[in-house]
Design a protein around this motif. Structure first.
Motif, short mmCIF file in Angstrom:
data_model
loop_
_atom_site.label_atom_id
_atom_site.label_comp_id
_atom_site.label_asym_id
_atom_site.label_seq_id
_atom_site.Cartn_x
_atom_site.Cartn_y
_atom_site.Cartn_z
N SER A 151 3.44 1.55 3.07
CA SER A 151 4.48 2.55 2.83
C SER A 151 3.81 3.90 2.59
O SER A 151 3.78 4.41 1.46
N LEU A 152 3.29 4.42 3.68
CA LEU A 152 2.46 5.63 3.64
C LEU A 152 3.03 6.70 4.56
O LEU A 152 3.66 6.38 5.57
N PRO A 153 2.76 7.98 4.24
CA PRO A 153 3.06 9.01 5.25
C PRO A 153 2.27 8.69 6.52
O PRO A 153 1.13 8.21 6.44
N THR A 154 2.86 8.96 7.68
CA THR A 154 2.21 8.62 8.95
C THR A 154 0.76 9.14 9.01
O THR A 154 -0.15 8.43 9.44
N ALA B 222 -1.40 9.46 6.84
CA ALA B 222 -2.38 8.75 6.00
C ALA B 222 -2.85 7.46 6.67
O ALA B 222 -3.89 6.91 6.29
N SER C 171 7.01 3.50 7.90
CA SER C 171 6.83 4.95 8.08
C SER C 171 7.83 5.60 9.02
O SER C 171 8.41 4.96 9.89
N ILE D 174 0.88 -1.18 0.00
CA ILE D 174 0.00 0.00 0.00
C ILE D 174 0.91 1.22 0.00
O ILE D 174 1.64 1.46 0.97
N GLY D 175 0.86 1.98 -1.07
CA GLY D 175 1.76 3.13 -1.24
C GLY D 175 2.79 2.78 -2.30
O GLY D 175 3.54 1.81 -2.14
N THR D 176 2.80 3.56 -3.37
CA THR D 176 3.72 3.27 -4.48
C THR D 176 4.63 4.47 -4.74
O THR D 176 5.03 4.73 -5.87
N GLY D 177 4.95 5.21 -3.67
CA GLY D 177 5.83 6.37 -3.79
C GLY D 177 7.29 5.94 -3.80
O GLY D 177 7.65 4.84 -4.23
N ALA E 44 15.28 6.21 0.08
CA ALA E 44 14.77 5.58 -1.14
C ALA E 44 15.91 5.34 -2.14
O ALA E 44 15.98 4.29 -2.78
N LEU F 198 16.46 3.18 5.57
CA LEU F 198 17.18 3.31 4.30
C LEU F 198 16.51 4.40 3.48
O LEU F 198 15.29 4.39 3.31
N PHE G 244 12.55 -1.25 6.61
CA PHE G 244 12.74 -0.38 5.44
C PHE G 244 12.72 1.11 5.80
O PHE G 244 12.82 1.94 4.92
N GLY H 227 7.62 2.69 -1.25
CA GLY H 227 6.75 1.57 -1.64
C GLY H 227 7.03 1.14 -3.08
O GLY H 227 7.08 -0.07 -3.38
N ASN I 110 -2.55 2.37 -4.28
CA ASN I 110 -2.21 3.71 -3.78
C ASN I 110 -3.51 4.49 -3.58
O ASN I 110 -4.56 3.87 -3.41
N SER I 111 -3.46 5.82 -3.62
CA SER I 111 -4.68 6.55 -3.31
C SER I 111 -5.62 6.63 -4.51
O SER I 111 -6.71 7.17 -4.42
N1 NAP Z 1 11.52 8.58 0.91
C1 NAP Z 1 12.41 7.98 1.70
O1 NAP Z 1 13.63 8.07 1.47
C2 NAP Z 1 11.92 7.17 2.89
C3 NAP Z 1 12.83 6.28 3.48
C4 NAP Z 1 12.38 5.43 4.50
C5 NAP Z 1 11.06 5.51 4.94
N2 NAP Z 1 10.22 6.43 4.38
C6 NAP Z 1 8.86 6.51 4.95
O2 NAP Z 1 8.01 5.62 4.20
C7 NAP Z 1 6.71 6.20 4.05
C8 NAP Z 1 6.45 6.40 2.56
O3 NAP Z 1 7.42 7.33 2.08
P1 NAP Z 1 7.55 7.72 0.55
O4 NAP Z 1 8.75 8.59 0.47
O5 NAP Z 1 7.44 6.51 -0.31
O6 NAP Z 1 6.24 8.63 0.36
P2 NAP Z 1 5.61 9.15 -0.98
O7 NAP Z 1 6.61 9.12 -2.08
O8 NAP Z 1 4.93 10.43 -0.65
O9 NAP Z 1 4.48 8.06 -1.33
C9 NAP Z 1 3.38 7.88 -0.50
C10 NAP Z 1 2.45 6.86 -1.14
O10 NAP Z 1 1.34 6.70 -0.26
C11 NAP Z 1 0.14 6.71 -1.03
N3 NAP Z 1 -0.97 7.14 -0.19
C12 NAP Z 1 -1.07 8.29 0.56
N4 NAP Z 1 -2.25 8.29 1.22
C13 NAP Z 1 -2.88 7.13 0.92
C14 NAP Z 1 -4.11 6.54 1.30
N5 NAP Z 1 -4.94 7.14 2.16
N6 NAP Z 1 -4.44 5.34 0.78
C15 NAP Z 1 -3.61 4.70 -0.10
N7 NAP Z 1 -2.43 5.20 -0.50
C16 NAP Z 1 -2.07 6.40 0.00
C17 NAP Z 1 0.42 7.70 -2.14
O11 NAP Z 1 -0.54 7.47 -3.15
P3 NAP Z 1 -0.49 8.27 -4.57
O12 NAP Z 1 0.69 7.69 -5.31
O13 NAP Z 1 -1.80 7.91 -5.17
O14 NAP Z 1 -0.33 9.71 -4.21
C18 NAP Z 1 1.85 7.30 -2.49
O15 NAP Z 1 1.86 6.21 -3.40
C19 NAP Z 1 6.75 7.54 4.82
O16 NAP Z 1 6.25 7.35 6.11
C20 NAP Z 1 8.23 7.88 4.85
O17 NAP Z 1 8.58 8.69 5.95
C21 NAP Z 1 10.61 7.23 3.35
#
Ligand code: NAP
Length: 246
Positions: free
Chosen positions: A64-67, A69, A91, A6-9, A131, A129, A126, A12, A30-31
């Motif tokens: 893999s969602l923002p907290t 969400a 998260s 869940i979450g393809t950012g 992304a 680390l 995860f 994810g 995802n959303s």
């Molecule tokens: N970025 C990093 O380097 C990193 C490293 C380690 C951990 N993290 C943590 O991992 C988590 C995800 O980070 P990220 O960087 O991958 O975030 P991101 O790029 O913003 O991606 C977030 C994903 O969550 C989906 N989403 C948001 N609200 C949703 C909902 N209500 N239902 C279903 N899907 C939903 C979004 O959907 P859409 O695609 O449709 O918008 C998107 O695919 C965060 O908590 C972050 O702190 C991040």
């Protein structure tokens, strides 16, 4: 394994790609539930799935969602998911992005809070680390200085399975203890996004300071956002390593 994500950012999506490459059967949500999801899933080589279906008939679910969400997920999303299915939380809590969450500001371990929101045990993995590290920093098992990922949780067997997934993605794993202990690799700790090998990660987990971590996290965001040019990946890793020292 059958994996639902869940979450393809940034995170994810990268986990999905890595798991597909390793030969797992991956579906993603995802959303969106239309063309955007279809396109993203095709890009990742995974199956697109509606949120309500992504949790069914899988061995592992990765959130893999923002907290902020997480509490917005449908209340009964996991009600028909068997207990043996492993739920992984990636998260990290950032108040500037995720709003003020009192429990977290009072020091509750972030993934304990996530587990309470879901009403299910989770494994924290995860999260330590970046992304970019996950995408390009993996190495063959046994390689020198292979980067290690921290895994916390209360189910030893589930942690072993998640460690195998980390290995498939190109990383060693270090058991960082119970879910209560998982604050040791939250933002602002020496283990957080510093690209350490197994031995270094173990030492860093031990050195973590619970009181200081949120202060260091917020100072880091303040410093990074005051820069006029965005730092390279290597500069961010160095910056994180220096936070731990200073
Ligand atoms: N970025 C990093 O380097 C990193 C490293 C380690 C951990 N993290 C943590 O991992 C988590 C995800 O980070 P990220 O960087 O991958 O975030 P991101 O790029 O913003 O991606 C977030 C994903 O969550 C989906 N989403 C948001 N609200 C949703 C909902 N209500 N239902 C279903 N899907 C939903 C979004 O959907 P859409 O695609 O449709 O918008 C998107 O695919 C965060 O908590 C972050 O702190 C991040």
């Amino acid at each position: 394994m059958k994996i639902g994500i869940i979450g393809t950012g940034a995170i994810g999506g990268t986990i999905a790609k890595k798991m597909v490459t390793a030969g797992h059967d991956v579906r993603v949500a995802n959303s969106d539930n239309g063309d955007k999801l279809q396109a993203r899933a095709a890009e990742l080589g995974a199956q697109p799935s509606a949120l309500k279906d992504v949790v069914n008939n899988v061995d592992v679910i990765i959130l893999s969602l923002p907290t902020m969400a997480i509490p917005t997920l449908p209340e009964n999303l996991f009600s028909s998911v068997p207990d043996k299915v492993i739920i992984v939380d990636t998260s990290n809590y950032y108040p500037f992005r995720d709003a003020q969450i009192e429990d977290l500001q009072n020091g509750k371990a972030e993934s304990v809070w996530v587990s309470e929101q879901l009403g299910r045990p989770v494994i924290k993995a995860f999260n330590n680390l970046l992304a970019e590290t996950l995408l390009n920093g993996g190495k063959e098992a046994g390689s020198d200085n292979r980067i290690a990922m921290a895994i916390a949780g209360d189910d030893a067997n589930a942690k072993k399975i998640v460690a195998d997934l980390a290995n498939d993605a190109g990383f060693d794993a270090v058991d960082s203890g119970s879910l209560e202990d998982s604050w040791r690799h939250q933002p602002g700790t020496p283990a957080y996004c510093t690209e350490l090998n197994k031995e270094e990660l173990r030492i860093s987990l031990d050195k973590a300071d619970k009181e200081k971590a949120p202060l260091i996290r917020d100072k880091a965001i303040e410093e990074l956002s005051s820069r006029t040019t965005y730092p390279s990946h290597q500069e961010i890793v160095e910056f994180n390593r220096n936070l731990a020292i200073n």
